[in-house]
Scaffold this active site. Structure first.
Site, PDB file in Angstrom:
ATOM      1  N   GLY A   8       0.792  -1.140   0.061  1.00  0.00           N
ATOM      2  CA  GLY A   8       0.124   0.022   0.000  1.00  0.00           C
ATOM      3  C   GLY A   8       0.729   1.298   0.148  1.00  0.00           C
ATOM      4  O   GLY A   8       0.709   2.263   0.966  1.00  0.00           O
ATOM      5  N   GLY A  11      -0.869   4.781  -0.687  1.00  0.00           N
ATOM      6  CA  GLY A  11      -1.778   5.052   0.018  1.00  0.00           C
ATOM      7  C   GLY A  11      -1.618   6.099   0.893  1.00  0.00           C
ATOM      8  O   GLY A  11      -0.556   6.694   0.903  1.00  0.00           O
ATOM      9  N   ASP A  50      -0.564  -7.228  -6.012  1.00  0.00           N
ATOM     10  CA  ASP A  50      -1.459  -7.275  -5.048  1.00  0.00           C
ATOM     11  C   ASP A  50      -1.198  -8.113  -3.891  1.00  0.00           C
ATOM     12  O   ASP A  50      -0.498  -9.236  -3.771  1.00  0.00           O
ATOM     13  CB  ASP A  50      -2.736  -8.093  -5.689  1.00  0.00           C
ATOM     14  CG  ASP A  50      -3.930  -7.415  -5.436  1.00  0.00           C
ATOM     15  OD1 ASP A  50      -4.435  -7.936  -4.089  1.00  0.00           O
ATOM     16  OD2 ASP A  50      -4.915  -6.917  -5.888  1.00  0.00           O
ATOM     17  N   TYR A 139     -15.095  -3.128   7.586  1.00  0.00           N
ATOM     18  CA  TYR A 139     -13.829  -2.737   7.742  1.00  0.00           C
ATOM     19  C   TYR A 139     -13.490  -3.049   9.579  1.00  0.00           C
ATOM     20  O   TYR A 139     -12.383  -3.387   9.690  1.00  0.00           O
ATOM     21  CB  TYR A 139     -13.926  -1.296   7.528  1.00  0.00           C
ATOM     22  CG  TYR A 139     -12.386  -0.675   7.942  1.00  0.00           C
ATOM     23  CD1 TYR A 139     -11.241  -0.875   7.290  1.00  0.00           C
ATOM     24  CD2 TYR A 139     -12.386   0.465   8.727  1.00  0.00           C
ATOM     25  CE1 TYR A 139     -10.054  -0.253   7.491  1.00  0.00           C
ATOM     26  CE2 TYR A 139     -11.363   1.316   8.786  1.00  0.00           C
ATOM     27  CZ  TYR A 139     -10.096   1.085   8.248  1.00  0.00           C
ATOM     28  OH  TYR A 139      -8.959   1.460   8.447  1.00  0.00           O
ATOM     29  N   LYS A 143     -10.559  -5.474  10.993  1.00  0.00           N
ATOM     30  CA  LYS A 143      -9.509  -4.965  12.171  1.00  0.00           C
ATOM     31  C   LYS A 143      -9.540  -5.613  13.388  1.00  0.00           C
ATOM     32  O   LYS A 143      -8.311  -6.019  13.888  1.00  0.00           O
ATOM     33  CB  LYS A 143      -9.540  -3.558  12.479  1.00  0.00           C
ATOM     34  CG  LYS A 143      -9.471  -2.448  11.226  1.00  0.00           C
ATOM     35  CD  LYS A 143      -8.153  -2.717  10.617  1.00  0.00           C
ATOM     36  CE  LYS A 143      -7.951  -1.603   9.541  1.00  0.00           C
ATOM     37  NZ  LYS A 143      -6.570  -1.959   8.746  1.00  0.00           N
TER      38      LYS A 143
HETATM   39  N1  SER Z   1      -9.952   6.635   8.125  1.00  0.00           N
HETATM   40  C1  SER Z   1     -10.370   5.389   8.399  1.00  0.00           C
HETATM   41  C2  SER Z   1     -11.905   5.586   7.847  1.00  0.00           C
HETATM   42  O1  SER Z   1     -12.457   6.460   8.160  1.00  0.00           O
HETATM   43  C3  SER Z   1     -10.421   5.189   9.658  1.00  0.00           C
HETATM   44  O2  SER Z   1      -9.510   4.121  10.317  1.00  0.00           O
HETATM   45  O3  SER Z   1     -12.207   4.538   7.196  1.00  0.00           O
END
Ligand code: SER
Length: 313
Positions: A8, A11, A50, A139, A143
């Site tokens: 990444g 990013g 990837d 997400y 995590k």
């Molecule tokens: N910046 C991220 C988001 O808002 C939070 O970890 O998805």
């Protein structure tokens, strides 16, 4: 010669971390891996691919004699809601490949968790290190799974993996990603391009935030700390400032008094409301000496200058 691999690499975090690692270790010691967003100005070792391709990851580890990975590639909260299955694949399977390879090739690993690991049942303010983790986004689920995987690989295989629960990170080098806290970067593009911005969160939505320079120095400090100082192998609470969109607008108005803001909350409002307002990161401060430097005023000035310069190029 052993080298560091950054996934990444272009990013939000990679765009700032890679140059900093190059500064510390030399350009020849850092390998940047990116799927597509490759900056034309990049000067260093670059590989395309990837992180869900374990064979590719292993070939790079062998080719460059990698001994440390900053595994940053991943989908953010809003992107994860649009494609939950891809989010699982990249965010969880990608991490598991990295951890498996870390066992085999004796690698040290950094992996970012997030405030998204928290959810509606977590206390809203001063969230302690050990707390309820019942996130409601894909997400966030990724995590929490990732945090537990990190701890598992550390306990079972002795992998030196370290992690931070990043708050909303605000930098200007990369384009803002598909997240929820990212309004705090988009707003500067609105300011500089149209002198206005329509915010996708409500004016009073308070979220934990941090200026990118603090995040980079904290990440590097964590990785440089002696192993015996690291008492948390899931992920450290990591905090600096917190603010609402309106409080950020108030800072922007000092620089640009004609700036116009409007609010039109969308699906990201529910995501933001599932997250806490502030974080207690005293464990990181005690264990390995974390401290932040940027307040909201300094951050606003730095983002304004950085994005202005970028747009003028
Ligand atoms: N910046 C991220 C988001 O808002 C939070 O970890 O998805």
């Amino acid at each position: 010669m052993s080298r560091i691999l950054v996934t990444g690499a272009f990013g939000l975090v990679g765009s700032d971390l890679v140059p900093e690692l190059q500064k510390i270790h030399g350009k020849e010691s850092v390998v940047a891996l990116a799927r597509e967003t490759i900056s034309e100005e990049f000067d260093g070792i670059l590989e395309k691919g990837d992180v869900t391709d374990k064979t590719l990851l292993e070939s790079l580890i062998k080719k460059y004699d990698i001994d440390e990975i900053y595994h940053l590639a991943g989908l953010l909260s809003a992107g994860g809601e649009k494609n939950p299955s891809l989010a699982w694949d990249v965010n969880v399977n990608g991490l598991r490949y990295v951890l498996d390879l870390a066992v085999e090739h004796k690698l040290r690993v950094f992996w970012p968790s997030s405030i998204a690991a928290f959810g509606p049942t977590t206390p809203k303010t001063n969230v302690p290190q050990h707390t309820v983790l019942e996130p409601t986004t894909m997400y966030g689920v990724n995590k929490v799974s990732g945090e537990l995987l990190c701890q598992y690989y550390h306990k079972k295989y002795g992998v030196d993996v370290r992690s931070l629960r990043y708050p909303g990170l605000n930098g200007y080098k990369a384009k803002p990603g598909d997240g929820t806290t990212e309004y705090a970067i988009h707003i500067f593009y609105g300011l500089l391009q149209n002198n206005s911005y329509q915010c996708f969160l409500k004016a009073d939505t308070r979220l934990p935030m941090m200026y990118m320079d603090d995040a980079i120095s904290g990440t590097i400090a964590l990785m440089q700390a002696p192993s015996e100082k690291i008492s948390i192998r899931t992920s450290y609470n990591f905090a600096a400032i917190n603010f609402t969109p309106q409080e950020l607008v108030d800072e922007i108005l000092i620089i640009s008094p004609d700036f116009k803001i409007s609010y039109k909350p969308d699906f990201r409002q529910a995501i933001a409301e599932s997250w806490p307002h502030s974080i207690d990161d005293s464990q990181a401060r005690t264990d390995w000496g974390w401290k932040h430097n940027f307040g909201i005023t300094e951050m606003t000035q730095a983002l304004y200058n950085g994005i202005k310069t970028k747009l003028e190029k």
